[in-house]
Design a protein around this motif. Structure first.
Motif: not given
Length: 713
Positions: A140-146, A152-154, A177-183
């Motif tokens: 529910n955040l705007d693009s800059k806040a998201a 931070k989450n990364l 940016g709809n999905k993220y993967y860790a390598y």
């Protein structure tokens, strides 16, 4: 009928060929489209391709030096990649006396293998989807806040991985940016040159044949990974030993047939398959043509001297190849986008989506408006970036400008200054100030002609005349602080750079009075004031909408199986060995042969010379086990694998996972596949493993390397 007529008769394809592949695809190896792969002929399982818990094919595939792909082909860490991927290393080991570019290089044993400081290979130990954790709390955040919360989450997600000391983790977004993967990555740092054919084999056809089929290029080189006594990554040491891989690829020399299944495993760089029609139209009609025009001028000027001067040819070889590569790619891309009606198909698809989901229409309308508003800034950005990149004197000036700004802001530490001087020393080693003055004069004229006055410095119209520019830039270059004529030549660069930088304040004073610095500064200032900020502001808005548009496509089109765009992470592309029908009455077979090399042979030519030894082998037909059913040695072949930059050096594998080829290029008519994959035209080009082993065995007499391999006959 002779062999060529038999082949031609076999490939008289219908004008509209049927393809089992619905789309292309660069698939994350943990999420393979296994059913379609098996429908096309694959005989192994997805687990055999990628399994983090036990040896699998992924353990033989590495990212080579951050840009290409390579694969392990022996239990002693023998690495195969393209000649053009190893070209920079071959060049660094070359000199006029030991011209490995012209003559090739082959170590006689492991003791003769050459170290390459700074070269690395990356293994992917595991891949994990981490979308939920990265996007947590952003709904529910705007693009800059998201964006701030995602950053931070990364960091939190990265910190949660338990890594070995030699491992690192990177997290990358897909689907905008709809999905993220860790390598999980393991990097090896002791990589040694084992062998490379001469450029007359490894670069045969050079620029004329680049991106073109039929090809006859032995584009391969060999390296070896070394490790410490525990088989772990280590800096170069004479005590290091050959790396013992978890898995290595068997090398097949079986004949190929049309429609054989094949897949390519590697690190494709970047694709943009899901752009709106308006974005594709801008690439096709504006930005690609601008970049083509700049590089065309630079290449013509460089080529004139390289063809007549051996020292210049060696000095500029790698740089010229880099400039020419994408120049020609962009030309083919424009042609392919037009021929495949990419814009028309995109517009039709957008209307189909809107019919299913009317909420998509406002998204597309906004994207259309933003791209039209961004268009003049995007075009100037293309011209400015290409001019300042390809006029090396301007590129050099911008490096000095960055130094001045950093020094005067108090940000120039001893460490950063040392790094800057080292980069300069490397730059001057392969820089010809007199030659580049000619390039710069030409590109300034082009920029002045093509760019609206509102984007240019005051009085820039004075640079519209090439002849006048030539005299001006040559005069400035002769007297410039930065061009280093007689001061920074390759033999004395490092010592003299230390002297020049001994008094930074005096140096900066001289730099500010240098007309080349003043010119580059005025161009940069105008670009930053008129273009960069506005372009970036609009691009930020486009990126937010593109993410939304991507999500809407995936939510709306339930019949389509989506794959993520390439982003330099490990991917699998698959297809079938096929010829092509690129235009009316033109039919290409899927395989070329050594006979075709000899048909193109022009003694002494820069691009089409052939080594005498290879001519002798051809004349005596000493082909051994490397000939196919035609009696000739196969050289290159094509298939419908979806590849791009970064896939250079990728293994091409058969239905059983055996190495059958080495990816190195795409067919001219299909280079638009980065934006619009079309199975009618999109073909990747590979070096046949038969030709690779034939050159190693019969030409290089390096049978000791063959003895390491598992060869499937």
């Amino acid at each position: 009928m002779n062999r060529k007529n038999i082949l031609l008769a076999a490939i008289l394809l219908p004008a509209v060929m049927a393809f089992a592949q619905q789309y292309g695809g660069m698939w994350i190896p943990t999420e393979l489209n296994e059913k379609e792969m098996k429908d096309l002929g694959m005989k192994i399982s997805a687990k055999q391709i990628f399994d983090p818990s036990k040896p699998s094919i992924k353990d033989a595939v590495v990212q080579f030096n951050g840009g290409c792909t390579a694969e392990i082909i022996s239990p002693q860490g023998l690495l195969l990649t393209n000649h053009h991927c190893g070209y920079g290393q071959i060049q660094k080991h070359s000199s006029v006396e030991h011209d490995y570019l012209s003559d090739g290089f082959w170590a006689k044993d492991m003791n003769g293998e050459l170290p390459n400081p700074g070269v690395t290979v990356d293994f992917i130990a595991d891949i994990k989807e981490v979308t939920g954790s990265v996007l947590a709390g952003t709904q529910n955040l705007d693009s800059k806040a998201a964006e701030a919360l995602i950053a931070k989450n990364l960091e939190t997600v990265k910190a949660g991985f338990k890594l070995e000391p030699w491992q690192k983790v990177i997290i990358k977004p897909v689907y905008y940016g709809n999905k993220y993967y860790a390598y999980i990555i393991e990097t090896y740092k002791d990589i040694r040159l084992v062998g490379a054919p001469p450029s007359s084999i490894g670069k045969f056809g050079s620029d004329t044949d680049n991106w073109v089929w039929p090809r006859h290029t032995g584009d391969f080189s060999m390296f070896r990974i070394y490790a410490d006594k525990n088989n772990k990554p280590a800096d170069y040491s004479k005590d290091n030993i050959p790396y013992k891989p978890k898995y290595f690829l068997p090398v097949s020399i079986k004949d190929k047939q049309e429609n054989d299944f094949t897949f390519v495993f590697g690190f494709p760089g970047r694709t943009t398959e899901y752009l709106p029609a308006i974005a594709v139209e801008k690439v096709m009609t504006e930005t690609d043509p601008a970049m083509i025009a700049v590089r065309e001028v630079a290449l013509k000027t460089l080529n004139e001297k390289m063809r007549t001067d051996a020292e210049t040819r060696i000095k500029y070889a790698s740089k010229y190849a880099g400039v020419a590569n994408y120049w020609k790619k962009w030309i083919g891309e424009v042609e392919g986008l037009k021929k495949s009606d990419a814009v028309g198909k995109k517009k039709k698809y957008e209307q189909t989506l809107i019919a299913k989901n009317p909420q998509i229409k406002p998204t597309i309308d906004q994207l259309n408006n933003l791209y039209n508003e961004q268009s003049p800034y995007s075009l100037n950005r293309s011209y400015y970036s290409e001019v300042t990149r390809n006029a090396e004197t301007l590129s050099l000036a911008n490096q000095y400008i960055n130094f001045m700004q950093s020094y005067e802001a108090g940000k120039m530490t001893d460490q950063t200054l040392t790094g800057f001087k080292n980069r300069l020393a490397s730059f001057y080693k392969d820089y010809d100030a007199e030659l580049d003055a000619k390039v710069t004069a030409q590109l300034l004229a082009l920029y002045a002609e093509k760019t609206p006055a509102k984007f240019l410095p005051a009085n820039f119209a004075q640079f519209k005349e090439v002849n006048k520019n030539s005299a001006t830039i040559e005069n400035w270059s002769k007297n410039s602080v930065i061009t280093g004529r007689g001061t920074f030549n390759s033999a004395t660069a490092s010592a003299n750079i230390d002297k020049v930088f001994a008094n930074p304040a005096e140096l900066i004073k001289n730099l500010k009075n240098d007309p080349i610095i003043q010119l580059a500064s005025s161009m940069k200032d105008s670009y930053m004031k008129t273009t960069e900020g506005k372009y970036a502001e609009l691009q930020d808005q486009i990126d937010v909408l593109q993410k939304k548009f991507m999500a809407q496509q995936m939510e709306t089109d339930k019949d389509r199986k989506f794959f993520p765009d390439a982003n330099s992470t490990l991917r699998v592309a698959y297809g079938q060995v096929k010829g092509s029908n690129p235009r009316d009455a033109v039919y290409y077979g899927y395989q070329t042969h050594l006979e075709g090399v000899m048909e193109k042979y022009v003694p002494g030519d820069y691009e089409f010379d052939v080594p005498k030894k290879l001519v002798n082998i051809y004349n005596t037909k000493d082909y051994g086990m490397y000939k196919d059913k035609t009696g000739d040695v196969p050289v290159n072949f094509t298939a419908t694998n979806h590849t791009t930059g970064g896939n250079s050096g990728s293994p091409a594998l058969d239905a059983h996972g055996n190495l059958i080829g080495l990816n190195f290029d795409r067919q001219w008519e299909g280079t638009m596949s980065d934006i619009n994959f079309d199975p009618r035209f999109s073909r990747n080009i590979m070096v046949d493993t038969k030709y690779i082993l034939f050159i190693v065995d019969k030409y290089a007499d390096a049978k000791w390397l063959l003895n390491e391999m598992k060869i499937v006959k």
